[in-house]
Design a protein around this motif. Structure first.
Motif, PDB file in Angstrom:
ATOM      1  N   ILE A  48     -40.937  -4.000 -57.597  1.00  0.00           N
ATOM      2  CA  ILE A  48     -41.685  -5.145 -57.098  1.00  0.00           C
ATOM      3  C   ILE A  48     -41.279  -6.391 -57.881  1.00  0.00           C
ATOM      4  CG2 ILE A  48     -43.675  -3.855 -56.238  1.00  0.00           C
ATOM      5  CD1 ILE A  48     -45.095  -4.435 -58.838  1.00  0.00           C
ATOM      6  N   LEU A  49     -41.560  -7.551 -57.293  1.00  0.00           N
ATOM      7  CA  LEU A  49     -41.259  -8.827 -57.926  1.00  0.00           C
ATOM      8  C   LEU A  49     -42.554  -9.396 -58.478  1.00  0.00           C
ATOM      9  CD1 LEU A  49     -38.966 -10.895 -58.405  1.00  0.00           C
ATOM     10  CD2 LEU A  49     -39.660 -11.997 -56.265  1.00  0.00           C
ATOM     11  N   VAL A  50     -42.550  -9.725 -59.779  1.00  0.00           N
ATOM     12  CA  VAL A  50     -43.779 -10.177 -60.423  1.00  0.00           C
ATOM     13  C   VAL A  50     -43.510 -11.413 -61.281  1.00  0.00           C
ATOM     14  CG1 VAL A  50     -44.815  -7.877 -60.465  1.00  0.00           C
ATOM     15  CG2 VAL A  50     -43.415  -8.645 -62.404  1.00  0.00           C
ATOM     16  N   ALA A  51     -44.595 -12.109 -61.607  1.00  0.00           N
ATOM     17  CA  ALA A  51     -44.550 -13.252 -62.538  1.00  0.00           C
ATOM     18  C   ALA A  51     -45.911 -13.375 -63.190  1.00  0.00           C
ATOM     19  CB  ALA A  51     -44.183 -14.539 -61.806  1.00  0.00           C
ATOM     20  N   SER A  52     -45.973 -14.116 -64.274  1.00  0.00           N
ATOM     21  CA  SER A  52     -47.254 -14.337 -64.955  1.00  0.00           C
ATOM     22  C   SER A  52     -47.988 -15.512 -64.312  1.00  0.00           C
ATOM     23  CB  SER A  52     -47.021 -14.631 -66.439  1.00  0.00           C
ATOM     24  OG  SER A  52     -46.439 -15.913 -66.593  1.00  0.00           O
ATOM     25  N   PRO A  53     -49.333 -15.509 -64.371  1.00  0.00           N
ATOM     26  CA  PRO A  53     -50.094 -16.664 -63.844  1.00  0.00           C
ATOM     27  C   PRO A  53     -49.672 -17.974 -64.498  1.00  0.00           C
ATOM     28  CG  PRO A  53     -51.556 -14.808 -64.247  1.00  0.00           C
ATOM     29  CD  PRO A  53     -50.224 -14.424 -64.833  1.00  0.00           C
ATOM     30  N   ASP A  54     -49.381 -17.924 -65.795  1.00  0.00           N
ATOM     31  CA  ASP A  54     -48.976 -19.142 -66.494  1.00  0.00           C
ATOM     32  C   ASP A  54     -47.684 -19.709 -65.923  1.00  0.00           C
ATOM     33  OD1 ASP A  54     -48.938 -21.066 -68.825  1.00  0.00           O
ATOM     34  OD2 ASP A  54     -47.098 -19.952 -69.240  1.00  0.00           O
ATOM     35  N   TYR A  55     -46.692 -18.815 -65.683  1.00  0.00           N
ATOM     36  CA  TYR A  55     -45.429 -19.285 -65.105  1.00  0.00           C
ATOM     37  C   TYR A  55     -45.669 -19.915 -63.732  1.00  0.00           C
ATOM     38  CZ  TYR A  55     -40.867 -19.265 -62.878  1.00  0.00           C
ATOM     39  OH  TYR A  55     -39.732 -19.656 -62.202  1.00  0.00           O
ATOM     40  N   LEU A  56     -46.509 -19.273 -62.911  1.00  0.00           N
ATOM     41  CA  LEU A  56     -46.750 -19.773 -61.552  1.00  0.00           C
ATOM     42  C   LEU A  56     -47.496 -21.102 -61.578  1.00  0.00           C
ATOM     43  CD1 LEU A  56     -47.667 -16.409 -59.797  1.00  0.00           C
ATOM     44  CD2 LEU A  56     -45.478 -17.606 -59.760  1.00  0.00           C
ATOM     45  N   ARG A  57     -48.373 -21.303 -62.559  1.00  0.00           N
ATOM     46  CA  ARG A  57     -49.053 -22.602 -62.682  1.00  0.00           C
ATOM     47  C   ARG A  57     -48.056 -23.701 -63.011  1.00  0.00           C
ATOM     48  NH1 ARG A  57     -53.321 -19.529 -65.058  1.00  0.00           N
ATOM     49  NH2 ARG A  57     -52.360 -19.766 -67.121  1.00  0.00           N
ATOM     50  N   ARG A  58     -47.061 -23.366 -63.801  1.00  0.00           N
ATOM     51  CA  ARG A  58     -46.095 -24.379 -64.227  1.00  0.00           C
ATOM     52  C   ARG A  58     -45.030 -24.660 -63.185  1.00  0.00           C
ATOM     53  NH1 ARG A  58     -43.102 -22.639 -68.643  1.00  0.00           N
ATOM     54  NH2 ARG A  58     -43.889 -20.499 -68.493  1.00  0.00           N
ATOM     55  N   PHE A  59     -44.632 -23.633 -62.427  1.00  0.00           N
ATOM     56  CA  PHE A  59     -43.473 -23.796 -61.532  1.00  0.00           C
ATOM     57  C   PHE A  59     -43.782 -23.526 -60.067  1.00  0.00           C
ATOM     58  CE2 PHE A  59     -41.789 -22.686 -65.743  1.00  0.00           C
ATOM     59  CZ  PHE A  59     -40.961 -23.771 -65.958  1.00  0.00           C
ATOM     60  N   GLY A  60     -45.009 -23.118 -59.745  1.00  0.00           N
ATOM     61  CA  GLY A  60     -45.352 -22.856 -58.361  1.00  0.00           C
ATOM     62  C   GLY A  60     -45.090 -21.417 -57.969  1.00  0.00           C
ATOM     63  N   THR A  61     -45.704 -21.010 -56.858  1.00  0.00           N
ATOM     64  CA  THR A  61     -45.572 -19.637 -56.368  1.00  0.00           C
ATOM     65  C   THR A  61     -44.589 -19.591 -55.202  1.00  0.00           C
ATOM     66  OG1 THR A  61     -47.856 -19.147 -56.996  1.00  0.00           O
ATOM     67  CG2 THR A  61     -46.815 -17.668 -55.404  1.00  0.00           C
ATOM     68  N   PRO A  62     -43.531 -18.818 -55.295  1.00  0.00           N
ATOM     69  CA  PRO A  62     -42.580 -18.726 -54.177  1.00  0.00           C
ATOM     70  C   PRO A  62     -43.246 -18.092 -52.955  1.00  0.00           C
ATOM     71  CG  PRO A  62     -42.113 -17.046 -55.835  1.00  0.00           C
ATOM     72  CD  PRO A  62     -43.153 -17.946 -56.424  1.00  0.00           C
ATOM     73  N   ASP A  63     -42.984 -18.696 -51.762  1.00  0.00           N
ATOM     74  CA  ASP A  63     -43.603 -18.184 -50.537  1.00  0.00           C
ATOM     75  C   ASP A  63     -42.571 -17.654 -49.555  1.00  0.00           C
ATOM     76  OD1 ASP A  63     -42.417 -20.540 -49.788  1.00  0.00           O
ATOM     77  OD2 ASP A  63     -44.283 -21.555 -49.204  1.00  0.00           O
ATOM     78  N   SER A  64     -41.292 -17.653 -49.943  1.00  0.00           N
ATOM     79  CA  SER A  64     -40.233 -17.134 -49.084  1.00  0.00           C
ATOM     80  C   SER A  64     -39.035 -16.794 -49.968  1.00  0.00           C
ATOM     81  CB  SER A  64     -39.817 -18.164 -48.031  1.00  0.00           C
ATOM     82  OG  SER A  64     -39.176 -19.267 -48.670  1.00  0.00           O
ATOM     83  N   PRO A  65     -38.131 -15.934 -49.508  1.00  0.00           N
ATOM     84  CA  PRO A  65     -36.937 -15.651 -50.307  1.00  0.00           C
ATOM     85  C   PRO A  65     -36.158 -16.913 -50.667  1.00  0.00           C
ATOM     86  CG  PRO A  65     -37.144 -14.026 -48.571  1.00  0.00           C
ATOM     87  CD  PRO A  65     -38.199 -15.087 -48.311  1.00  0.00           C
ATOM     88  N   GLU A  66     -36.085 -17.853 -49.726  1.00  0.00           N
ATOM     89  CA  GLU A  66     -35.307 -19.071 -49.973  1.00  0.00           C
ATOM     90  C   GLU A  66     -35.908 -19.916 -51.107  1.00  0.00           C
ATOM     91  OE1 GLU A  66     -34.288 -17.234 -46.385  1.00  0.00           O
ATOM     92  OE2 GLU A  66     -36.273 -17.987 -46.996  1.00  0.00           O
ATOM     93  N   SER A  67     -37.219 -19.850 -51.268  1.00  0.00           N
ATOM     94  CA  SER A  67     -37.860 -20.642 -52.325  1.00  0.00           C
ATOM     95  C   SER A  67     -37.556 -20.075 -53.712  1.00  0.00           C
ATOM     96  CB  SER A  67     -39.380 -20.693 -52.109  1.00  0.00           C
ATOM     97  OG  SER A  67     -39.950 -19.403 -52.223  1.00  0.00           O
ATOM     98  N   LEU A  68     -36.979 -18.868 -53.784  1.00  0.00           N
ATOM     99  CA  LEU A  68     -36.645 -18.271 -55.084  1.00  0.00           C
ATOM    100  C   LEU A  68     -35.545 -19.056 -55.796  1.00  0.00           C
ATOM    101  CD1 LEU A  68     -36.660 -14.481 -54.149  1.00  0.00           C
ATOM    102  CD2 LEU A  68     -38.373 -15.697 -55.509  1.00  0.00           C
ATOM    103  N   TYR A  69     -34.745 -19.798 -55.047  1.00  0.00           N
ATOM    104  CA  TYR A  69     -33.673 -20.575 -55.669  1.00  0.00           C
ATOM    105  C   TYR A  69     -34.210 -21.607 -56.661  1.00  0.00           C
ATOM    106  CZ  TYR A  69     -30.314 -18.641 -52.308  1.00  0.00           C
ATOM    107  OH  TYR A  69     -29.509 -17.802 -51.579  1.00  0.00           O
ATOM    108  N   GLN A  70     -35.491 -21.975 -56.519  1.00  0.00           N
ATOM    109  CA  GLN A  70     -36.085 -22.973 -57.407  1.00  0.00           C
ATOM    110  C   GLN A  70     -36.634 -22.334 -58.696  1.00  0.00           C
ATOM    111  OE1 GLN A  70     -39.061 -25.095 -55.140  1.00  0.00           O
ATOM    112  NE2 GLN A  70     -37.862 -24.936 -53.267  1.00  0.00           N
ATOM    113  N   HIS A  71     -36.501 -21.020 -58.808  1.00  0.00           N
ATOM    114  CA  HIS A  71     -37.107 -20.307 -59.931  1.00  0.00           C
ATOM    115  C   HIS A  71     -36.050 -19.643 -60.799  1.00  0.00           C
ATOM    116  CE1 HIS A  71     -41.352 -20.651 -58.613  1.00  0.00           C
ATOM    117  NE2 HIS A  71     -40.804 -20.726 -57.402  1.00  0.00           N
ATOM    118  N   ARG A  72     -36.491 -19.191 -61.971  1.00  0.00           N
ATOM    119  CA  ARG A  72     -35.638 -18.463 -62.909  1.00  0.00           C
ATOM    120  C   ARG A  72     -36.020 -16.987 -62.907  1.00  0.00           C
ATOM    121  NH1 ARG A  72     -32.847 -21.516 -66.748  1.00  0.00           N
ATOM    122  NH2 ARG A  72     -32.386 -23.567 -65.845  1.00  0.00           N
ATOM    123  N   ILE A  73     -35.037 -16.133 -63.171  1.00  0.00           N
ATOM    124  CA  ILE A  73     -35.273 -14.696 -63.191  1.00  0.00           C
ATOM    125  C   ILE A  73     -34.908 -14.133 -64.564  1.00  0.00           C
ATOM    126  CG2 ILE A  73     -32.956 -14.054 -62.407  1.00  0.00           C
ATOM    127  CD1 ILE A  73     -34.289 -11.842 -60.717  1.00  0.00           C
TER     128      ILE A  73
END
Length: 298
Positions: free
Chosen positions: A166-191
């Motif tokens: 599964i793909l997961v993130a911390s609440p803190d990270y999502l508050r700072r960078f937003g929650t991805p809502d589609s595969p394409e929006s993952l390009y704006q995030h770090r892994i």
């Protein structure tokens, strides 16, 4: 066959297993000269060199590797004979040497085998924790529990379960960078890249209507250890592709958040790997069944 030959074969095996004459000497309580003499006599009687010796190391020759494997079969047969007379045929007893990655050892093997050990007081667990593939023959491993094990003609692999990713993130990270809502929006995030994957920073995703997409992301950190990857994501470094069993508690406590639940990652299998034998010792068969049953509850 002379009984002295059998003893020398056993001593030769211990030297190989421990990687040096001195280490085997400490384990067996024998002088290194005794072990060296036993191996030399064995080589002389066979008219072959079994070990390459230097002042700092030793290694098996090609013939020595083949001979060592046969020596292990002899020792395994002797151990099985002891298990039979210890309390009847099928008794679960003796030393069980298991190899596993750290996350599997802690999250699966320990809870799965604890009930078996309580019921079998003569069973001794010897767990080798190693995040890399080990040589089961050289290290005298009875059973290896791995995910994504590479097939080998000298090994027998039994699939115990499918492991969801599964793909997961911390609440803190999502508050700072937003929650991805589609595969394409993952390009704006770090892994957090996992170095044991062929493509550590790529997410292959598929949805319920069989659409697939492969997203190559920019890493914020890299590791080859699943527990460390979980620590990275908990600290807010980025998104992480995790086996679900590793983060169940964190998800239930709200410390991590499941992302893109409509899309699935490939997942992995978890395997019990053993050496080829005519008959597996009862302790090995019992351990495999215990781990399989535990996995079915996850």
């Amino acid at each position: 066959m002379q009984f002295d030959r059998l003893r020398r074969m056993a001593l030769f095996s211990m030297v190989v297993r421990h990687g040096s004459f001195s280490a085997a000497s400490r384990e067996l309580g024998l002088a290194t000269s005794v072990l060296s003499s036993a191996v030399s006599q064995l080589e002389e009687s066979l008219s072959v060199r079994l070990l390459n010796r230097t002042t700092r190391s030793l290694s098996l020759t090609e013939t020595g590797q083949l001979y060592y494997e046969k020596c292990l079969e002899m020792l395994s047969a002797a151990e099985m004979a002891e298990e039979v007379v210890a309390g009847g045929i099928g008794e679960i007893a003796g030393r069980l040497r298991i190899s596993a990655a750290s996350d599997v050892a802690q999250k699966i093997i320990l809870p799965a085998l604890s009930p078996l050990v309580r019921k079998s007081p003569k069973l001794i667990l010897d767990i080798l924790v190693d995040d890399h593939v080990v040589d089961m023959t050289t290290q005298a491993i009875d059973l290896s529990i791995r995910s994504g094990w590479l097939q080998s003609s000298s090994l027998v692999a039994r699939k115990l379960a499918n492991l969801d990713e599964i793909l997961v993130a911390s609440p803190d990270y999502l508050r700072r960078f937003g929650t991805p809502d589609s595969p394409e929006s993952l390009y704006q995030h770090r892994i957090i890249g996992f170095n044991r994957f062929a493509e550590p920073t790529t997410l292959p995703l598929r949805n319920s209507v069989d659409n697939s997409v492969s997203i190559r992301m920019t890493p914020s950190a890299m590791t080859d250890n699943v527990s460390m990857m979980r620590d990275f994501v908990m600290q807010g470094f980025g998104l992480a592709r995790m086996p679900s069993y590793m983060v169940q508690n964190e998800l239930s406590r709200g410390e991590l958040v499941l992302l893109l639940s409509d899309w699935a990652l490939p997942g992995a299998g978890i395997y019990a790997v053993t050496l080829k034998r005519t008959l597996q010792p009862p302790k090995v068969s019992a351990a495999i069944e215990a781990i399989s049953c535990y996995l079915s509850t996850l």
